[in-house]
Design a protein around this motif. Structure first.
Motif, PDB file in Angstrom:
ATOM      1  N   GLY A 195     -18.450  15.835   1.262  1.00 42.76           N
ATOM      2  CA  GLY A 195     -18.221  14.921   2.374  1.00 42.76           C
ATOM      3  C   GLY A 195     -17.804  13.523   1.976  1.00 42.76           C
ATOM      4  N   ALA A 196     -17.582  13.266   0.697  1.00 32.80           N
ATOM      5  CA  ALA A 196     -17.198  11.915   0.266  1.00 32.80           C
ATOM      6  C   ALA A 196     -15.709  11.687   0.506  1.00 32.80           C
ATOM      7  N   PRO A 197     -15.325  10.535   1.054  1.00 25.40           N
ATOM      8  CA  PRO A 197     -13.898  10.231   1.186  1.00 25.40           C
ATOM      9  C   PRO A 197     -13.281   9.930  -0.174  1.00 25.40           C
ATOM     10  N   VAL A 198     -11.958   9.800  -0.174  1.00 24.56           N
ATOM     11  CA  VAL A 198     -11.192   9.707  -1.421  1.00 24.56           C
ATOM     12  C   VAL A 198     -10.336   8.454  -1.422  1.00 24.56           C
ATOM     13  N   VAL A 199     -10.237   7.820  -2.584  1.00 27.23           N
ATOM     14  CA  VAL A 199      -9.253   6.769  -2.837  1.00 27.23           C
ATOM     15  C   VAL A 199      -8.381   7.226  -3.997  1.00 27.23           C
ATOM     16  N   ILE A 200      -7.065   7.228  -3.796  1.00 31.16           N
ATOM     17  CA  ILE A 200      -6.116   7.609  -4.847  1.00 31.16           C
ATOM     18  C   ILE A 200      -5.848   6.400  -5.734  1.00 31.16           C
ATOM     19  N   VAL A 201      -5.720   6.640  -7.045  1.00 30.32           N
ATOM     20  CA  VAL A 201      -5.492   5.562  -8.011  1.00 30.32           C
ATOM     21  C   VAL A 201      -4.252   5.899  -8.835  1.00 30.32           C
ATOM     22  N   LEU A 218      -4.517  16.744  -0.806  1.00 30.77           N
ATOM     23  CA  LEU A 218      -5.939  16.448  -0.648  1.00 30.77           C
ATOM     24  C   LEU A 218      -6.410  16.707   0.784  1.00 30.77           C
ATOM     25  N   THR A 219      -5.621  16.278   1.762  1.00 31.56           N
ATOM     26  CA  THR A 219      -6.015  16.495   3.156  1.00 31.56           C
ATOM     27  C   THR A 219      -5.970  17.980   3.509  1.00 31.56           C
ATOM     28  N   ALA A 220      -5.038  18.731   2.926  1.00 34.06           N
ATOM     29  CA  ALA A 220      -4.985  20.174   3.168  1.00 34.06           C
ATOM     30  C   ALA A 220      -6.232  20.863   2.636  1.00 34.06           C
ATOM     31  N   ALA A 221      -6.845  20.283   1.591  1.00 33.37           N
ATOM     32  CA  ALA A 221      -8.075  20.841   1.038  1.00 33.37           C
ATOM     33  C   ALA A 221      -9.315  20.372   1.790  1.00 33.37           C
ATOM     34  N   GLY A 222      -9.140  19.530   2.807  1.00 35.80           N
ATOM     35  CA  GLY A 222     -10.264  19.088   3.613  1.00 35.80           C
ATOM     36  C   GLY A 222     -10.843  17.749   3.225  1.00 35.80           C
ATOM     37  N   LEU A 223     -10.164  17.001   2.349  1.00 36.52           N
ATOM     38  CA  LEU A 223     -10.654  15.695   1.905  1.00 36.52           C
ATOM     39  C   LEU A 223     -10.065  14.585   2.778  1.00 36.52           C
ATOM     40  N   GLU A 224     -10.859  13.579   3.052  1.00 28.30           N
ATOM     41  CA  GLU A 224     -10.407  12.413   3.802  1.00 28.30           C
ATOM     42  C   GLU A 224      -9.920  11.352   2.826  1.00 28.30           C
ATOM     43  N   VAL A 225      -8.654  10.965   2.930  1.00 27.97           N
ATOM     44  CA  VAL A 225      -8.065   9.962   2.043  1.00 27.97           C
ATOM     45  C   VAL A 225      -8.094   8.610   2.738  1.00 27.97           C
ATOM     46  N   LEU A 226      -8.788   7.655   2.134  1.00 31.01           N
ATOM     47  CA  LEU A 226      -8.895   6.318   2.721  1.00 31.01           C
ATOM     48  C   LEU A 226      -7.692   5.454   2.404  1.00 31.01           C
ATOM     49  N   GLY A 227      -7.071   5.654   1.246  1.00 29.07           N
ATOM     50  CA  GLY A 227      -5.952   4.817   0.842  1.00 29.07           C
ATOM     51  C   GLY A 227      -5.679   4.994  -0.638  1.00 29.07           C
ATOM     52  N   ALA A 228      -4.838   4.120  -1.168  1.00 32.02           N
ATOM     53  CA  ALA A 228      -4.460   4.180  -2.576  1.00 32.02           C
ATOM     54  C   ALA A 228      -4.496   2.785  -3.180  1.00 32.02           C
ATOM     55  N   ALA A 229      -4.993   2.706  -4.406  1.00 34.15           N
ATOM     56  CA  ALA A 229      -5.013   1.454  -5.166  1.00 34.15           C
ATOM     57  C   ALA A 229      -4.124   1.634  -6.386  1.00 34.15           C
ATOM     58  N   VAL A 230      -3.134   0.757  -6.544  1.00 33.34           N
ATOM     59  CA  VAL A 230      -2.202   0.846  -7.661  1.00 33.34           C
ATOM     60  C   VAL A 230      -2.137  -0.506  -8.373  1.00 33.34           C
ATOM     61  N   VAL A 231      -1.779  -0.468  -9.633  1.00 40.20           N
ATOM     62  CA  VAL A 231      -1.692  -1.712 -10.390  1.00 40.20           C
ATOM     63  C   VAL A 231      -0.511  -2.550  -9.912  1.00 40.20           C
ATOM     64  N   ALA A 232       0.637  -1.905  -9.713  1.00 41.12           N
ATOM     65  CA  ALA A 232       1.839  -2.671  -9.352  1.00 41.12           C
ATOM     66  C   ALA A 232       2.694  -1.875  -8.387  1.00 41.12           C
ATOM     67  N   SER A 233       3.500  -2.596  -7.625  1.00 44.81           N
ATOM     68  CA  SER A 233       4.421  -1.985  -6.675  1.00 44.81           C
ATOM     69  C   SER A 233       5.837  -2.458  -6.964  1.00 44.81           C
ATOM     70  N   ALA A 234       6.798  -1.547  -6.817  1.00 40.40           N
ATOM     71  CA  ALA A 234       8.190  -1.914  -7.055  1.00 40.40           C
ATOM     72  C   ALA A 234       8.643  -3.016  -6.106  1.00 40.40           C
ATOM     73  N   ARG A 235       8.083  -3.036  -4.918  1.00 39.35           N
ATOM     74  CA  ARG A 235       8.378  -4.095  -3.948  1.00 39.35           C
ATOM     75  C   ARG A 235       7.075  -4.490  -3.273  1.00 39.35           C
ATOM     76  N   ILE A 236       7.012  -5.728  -2.842  1.00 40.80           N
ATOM     77  CA  ILE A 236       5.873  -6.181  -2.064  1.00 40.80           C
ATOM     78  C   ILE A 236       6.402  -6.922  -0.842  1.00 40.80           C
TER      79      ILE A 236
END
Length: 285
Positions: A227-233, A250-268
């Motif tokens: 039952g723990a939600p997920v953050v993608i890194v 992940l959602t197809a497997a029944g996991l709740e994805v809260l969001g994603a944390a990344v070091v850098a983005s090509a655009r901001i």
């Protein structure tokens, strides 16, 4: 009778501590110089004498920014609209992102040099600094989702690296980033075997949107039962196609994805009052 010579006073306790401190400083310098033969004692930005200079440490300490609005593959149609100017005016559409994505900054300048040195340049010692810098991004995601501060935290899922890349780099760098975040009490590592169903090479934006991800469904469903939600890194986000593919698996497997944390983005997104999408905190020497 000849009297004995008076005893020669020895060094005071304060003097002894000073000698020990000087010896310890000398030993640390010798160790640093020796380690420098393995990991060059210079910052990825080119500053000598430190594995990460003060300016680059400040760059990693900058507040994270939300970047999902700049990731084309993450946009979903929300609503269609017709402008009020008249029937001949073009119609418009509104989009919403599939999931929130937070990054330390733009993939350019010194931040890009840090990522490349850590990812492909053998500077594995930069991992803890990157995990420390990325911690506020994970906190922003869990805070916005209203996750209770009960010390449990979400499951942290790294975007998988290909076997050839792991062998070339000597480690699974995104998995190590997740372990660094977990060591700071931000969640639990959830290392799932996964692989993309195709490659992005030669694909346009439409093709990248269709990219899929094969996941170890048994392990994912076992995690979903907790039952723990997920953050993608991940390290870098460009179009967001990989995040979209992993989110779908992940959602197809029944996991709740809260969001994603990344070091850098090509655009901001452009800061208020500034044109373009560049990060004023990044330096390009």
């Amino acid at each position: 009778m000849r009297t004995a010579d008076p005893p020669v006073p020895g060094p005071s306790e304060r003097e002894q501590r000073g000698v020990l401190a000087a010896a310890g400083e000398w030993v640390r310098e010798v160790l640093a110089q020796t380690c420098g033969l393995v990991a060059p004692r210079d910052c990825p930005c080119g500053t000598e004498g430190a594995w990460l200079c003060a300016a680059c440490r400040a760059l990693l300490s900058a507040p994270p920014v939300r970047v999902d609005a700049t990731c084309d593959a993450l946009q979903q149609l929300h609503a269609a609209r017709v402008r009020d100017e008249g029937p001949e005016a073009p119609a418009g559409v509104d989009h919403v992102p599939l999931l929130p994505v937070w990054a330390l900054g733009e993939y350019g300048g010194d931040l890009q040099r840090i990522v490349l040195a850590w990812k492909n340049g053998g500077r594995l010692h930069l991992g803890p600094d990157l995990a420390q810098g990325l911690a506020p991004a994970v906190t922003a995601i869990t805070g916005a989702a209203g996750l209770p501060d009960d010390g449990q935290g979400p499951d942290l899922v790294p975007v998988p690296s290909r076997l050839a890349a792991r062998l070339r780099r000597g480690e699974d760098h995104t998995a190590e980033l997740v372990r660094g975040l977990a060591a700071r009490g931000l969640g639990r590592p959830l290392l799932l075997r996964a692989s993309p169903t195709n490659t992005q090479e030669g694909l346009g934006s439409r093709g990248r949107r269709r990219r899929g991800m094969l996941l170890d469904e048994r392990a994912a469903r076992h995690a979903a039962r907790r039952g723990a939600p997920v953050v993608i890194v991940d390290d870098v986000v460009t179009t967001g196609s990989t995040l979209r593919a992993l989110h779908g698996a992940l959602t197809a497997a029944g996991l709740e994805v809260l969001g994603a944390a990344v070091v850098a983005s090509a655009r901001i997104p452009a800061p208020v009052g500034l044109p373009g999408g560049r990060n004023p905190a990044s330096r390009d020497r």
